[in-house]
Motif scaffolding. Structure first.
Motif, PDB file in Angstrom:
ATOM      1  N   GLY A  96       0.787  -1.228   0.000  1.00  0.00           N
ATOM      2  CA  GLY A  96       0.000   0.000   0.000  1.00  0.00           C
ATOM      3  C   GLY A  96       0.815   1.270   0.000  1.00  0.00           C
ATOM      4  N   THR A  97       2.033   1.225   0.547  1.00  0.00           N
ATOM      5  CA  THR A  97       2.881   2.413   0.580  1.00  0.00           C
ATOM      6  C   THR A  97       3.797   2.520  -0.634  1.00  0.00           C
ATOM      7  N   ARG A  98       3.724   1.553  -1.538  1.00  0.00           N
ATOM      8  CA  ARG A  98       4.641   1.540  -2.683  1.00  0.00           C
ATOM      9  C   ARG A  98       3.919   1.628  -4.027  1.00  0.00           C
ATOM     10  N   ILE A  99       2.672   2.052  -4.014  1.00  0.00           N
ATOM     11  CA  ILE A  99       1.913   2.120  -5.275  1.00  0.00           C
ATOM     12  C   ILE A  99       2.510   3.169  -6.198  1.00  0.00           C
ATOM     13  N   ALA A 100       2.893   4.323  -5.662  1.00  0.00           N
ATOM     14  CA  ALA A 100       3.494   5.363  -6.498  1.00  0.00           C
ATOM     15  C   ALA A 100       4.807   4.873  -7.103  1.00  0.00           C
ATOM     16  N   ALA A 101       5.594   4.147  -6.316  1.00  0.00           N
ATOM     17  CA  ALA A 101       6.849   3.598  -6.837  1.00  0.00           C
ATOM     18  C   ALA A 101       6.586   2.564  -7.924  1.00  0.00           C
ATOM     19  N   LEU A 102       5.530   1.782  -7.751  1.00  0.00           N
ATOM     20  CA  LEU A 102       5.163   0.787  -8.753  1.00  0.00           C
ATOM     21  C   LEU A 102       4.745   1.464 -10.053  1.00  0.00           C
ATOM     22  N   ALA A 103       3.966   2.533  -9.932  1.00  0.00           N
ATOM     23  CA  ALA A 103       3.549   3.276 -11.127  1.00  0.00           C
ATOM     24  C   ALA A 103       4.759   3.872 -11.845  1.00  0.00           C
ATOM     25  N   ALA A 104       5.710   4.426 -11.086  1.00  0.00           N
ATOM     26  CA  ALA A 104       6.911   4.998 -11.699  1.00  0.00           C
ATOM     27  C   ALA A 104       7.745   3.922 -12.387  1.00  0.00           C
ATOM     28  N   LEU A 105       7.820   2.747 -11.776  1.00  0.00           N
ATOM     29  CA  LEU A 105       8.532   1.625 -12.399  1.00  0.00           C
ATOM     30  C   LEU A 105       7.938   1.301 -13.762  1.00  0.00           C
ATOM     31  N   ILE A 106       6.628   1.088 -13.782  1.00  0.00           N
ATOM     32  CA  ILE A 106       5.972   0.692 -15.035  1.00  0.00           C
ATOM     33  C   ILE A 106       6.096   1.799 -16.079  1.00  0.00           C
ATOM     34  N   ASP A 107       5.983   3.051 -15.629  1.00  0.00           N
ATOM     35  CA  ASP A 107       6.064   4.158 -16.575  1.00  0.00           C
ATOM     36  C   ASP A 107       7.433   4.224 -17.244  1.00  0.00           C
ATOM     37  N   GLY A 108       8.459   3.698 -16.584  1.00  0.00           N
ATOM     38  CA  GLY A 108       9.796   3.708 -17.165  1.00  0.00           C
ATOM     39  C   GLY A 108      10.099   2.529 -18.066  1.00  0.00           C
ATOM     40  N   LEU A 109       9.157   1.604 -18.195  1.00  0.00           N
ATOM     41  CA  LEU A 109       9.372   0.437 -19.039  1.00  0.00           C
ATOM     42  C   LEU A 109       9.015   0.734 -20.489  1.00  0.00           C
ATOM     43  N   LYS A 110       9.692   0.093 -21.415  1.00  0.00           N
ATOM     44  CA  LYS A 110       9.314   0.216 -22.829  1.00  0.00           C
ATOM     45  C   LYS A 110       7.934  -0.382 -23.073  1.00  0.00           C
ATOM     46  N   ALA A 111       7.600  -1.413 -22.270  1.00  0.00           N
ATOM     47  CA  ALA A 111       6.316  -2.113 -22.443  1.00  0.00           C
ATOM     48  C   ALA A 111       5.213  -1.527 -21.569  1.00  0.00           C
TER      49      ALA A 111
END
Length: 455
Positions: free
Chosen positions: A185-200
């Motif tokens: 629950g405290t890492r959702i923003a980090a998860l979104a940033a991770l995915i946003d940095g992926l080519k896929a």
């Protein structure tokens, strides 16, 4: 709570002018129930008001209209209920994950108890001999399994991760979630940033999460192959936050670990000295603390004896079956998902329980050819899906059973099946109660005890 609106509605043009409404009741989905006042074009018509509580007067704007009811959203609370509390989550009201954060926690479970009792009386035409005390546990940070939707929003120039909004066409842009276990629950923003940095990033529609006692797993669904850079980014994220990462390029059977090589997912039921291993997309009860209390109550109501044979239907991984095997002479578990049956057998072996057997069977279909159906049992426990257990109860011989304990995730199907057991099979509903498996949501988990005879 009053009756909920049907799940499918016909939306017509709505009046945007806010109107004062007096809230009369609470619907099954957590919305206030009102009627349009005199002078309104549809005076007397039922309107379901998001964000409103019984006894309140609110200013509400109509959001949808159908033939039998209308829908509205609260614009301003003019007179608040004494049961209203400030929602903890900044996303409440937009995110569809919760419906009741504005209602005091002790009132939420009593509202859910009303749902159960009203359903039993209205649908099943039955009244329990005893209303069991509600079971509750931690109200925050409890959700150990769930699914986040993922969407690249070009207007925001970033990727959003969250549950669906109250309007399910949209994904709630979450920065945090207080009902999910804190490690997620405290890492959702980090998860979104991770995915946003992926080519896929446009090829990842969802991320599922599930937690055992020691390992938290993320399952990334991806619609196109991931290149080495994206895979490396996922591994680095997993290492940084101590997650296990799985990839899902296709169906359920395509799920496989990315990092570490062989992650182990398991949780313990310490009261019964049982360890349950599971795969990342398996069904497990969402609320760990409440699950342990639920098992304890179910076994206390069932009262299995050391010389008895017990049947556990819809048994899953063995959540009830294996604790039962610590108490009874023999336990038979039946489940429709063949993968869960395999893992239930592995769990029995892992826990050195030789007095339990598991069978795969679709419990909604004809069961006449299954040998376990012909075996005599002393007690029955069942934990069916939302559709209930109507199909199997109509086929199963109840002769010789001393007790039935029914765990339900849907009060309507429980009420229907309770009516069948009482009015058509001659059983008595001795007790029923609610269990708050999903605090702050309108979800109602319940349990009922039946005994032979009409009392």
């Amino acid at each position: 709570m009053a009756g909920s609106p049907p799940p499918v509605r016909t939306v017509a043009r709505s009046d945007p002018t806010p109107i004062p409404l007096d809230i009369l009741d609470l619907s099954h989905d957590g919305r206030g129930v009102a009627r349009w006042p005199a002078g309104h074009a549809h005076a007397g018509k039922t309107v379901f008001v998001a964000g409103a509580l019984p006894g309140e007067r609110v200013l509400a704007r109509q959001t949808a209209r159908s033939r039998s009811f209308d829908e509205a959203a609260t614009v301003e609370v003019l007179q608040a209920s004494p049961d209203r509390v400030p929602p903890r989550c900044p996303h409440f009201g937009t995110c569809g994950g919760c419906a009741l954060q504005h209602l005091a926690e002790d009132r939420q479970i009593h509202a859910k108890q009303r749902v159960l009792l009203e359903n039993l009386e209205r649908i099943g035409k039955v009244v329990p001999g005893e209303v069991l005390p509600p079971l509750t546990d931690a109200a925050w940070g409890y959700r150990r399994k769930g699914r986040f939707s993922v969407r690249r929003v070009e207007k925001k120039d970033r990727t959003v991760v969250g549950f669906r909004e109250q309007d399910p066409r949209f994904v709630a842009d979450l920065s945090e979630c207080h009902t999910v276990i804190p490690r997620i629950g405290t890492r959702i923003a980090a998860l979104a940033a991770l995915i946003d940095g992926l080519k896929a990033r446009r090829e990842i529609p969802q991320v599922e999460f599930i937690a055992g006692d020691d390992t938290v797993a993320l399952v990334f669904r991806h619609l196109a192959p991931l290149d080495e850079a994206d895979r490396a980014a996922l591994v680095a994220f997993a290492r940084e936050h101590d997650f296990a990462v799985f990839l899902q390029p296709g169906g359920v059977d395509s799920v496989h670990p990315l990092w570490p090589q062989d992650p182990q997912l398991a949780f313990t039921l310490p009261e019964w000295n049982v360890v349950l291993h599971f795969r990342p997309l398996d069904f497990i009860q969402v609320n760990r603390g409440l699950n342990e209390k639920m098992i304890a109550r179910a076994l206390a109501l069932l009262e299995p004896q050391a010389d008895e044979r017990v049947l556990d239907l819809f048994c899953g991984l063995g959540n009830f079956t294996l604790p039962l095997a610590r108490l009874a002479r023999e336990v038979v578990g039946v489940e429709g998902d063949a993968g869960l049956v395999r893992r239930a057998r592995e769990n029995a072996a892992h826990n050195a329980l030789g007095n339990v057997e598991f069978h795969a069977a679709d419990l909604a279909q004809d069961l006449g050819g299954h040998p376990w159906m012909r075996g005599g049992f002393d007690r029955l426990l069942l934990d069916p899906p939302r559709s209930g257990a109507d199909g199997v109860l109509r086929q199963l011989s109840l002769k010789g059973l001393k007790r039935i304990v029914y765990v339900s995730c849907h009060p309507g199907s429980l009420a229907r099946d309770a009516g069948f057991l009482v009015h058509e099979r001659g059983w008595t509903l001795r007790a029923a109660g609610v269990m708050d498996m999903f605090p702050h949501t309108a979800h109602v988990e319940s349990i009922a005890l039946f005994e032979p005879g009409r009392g």
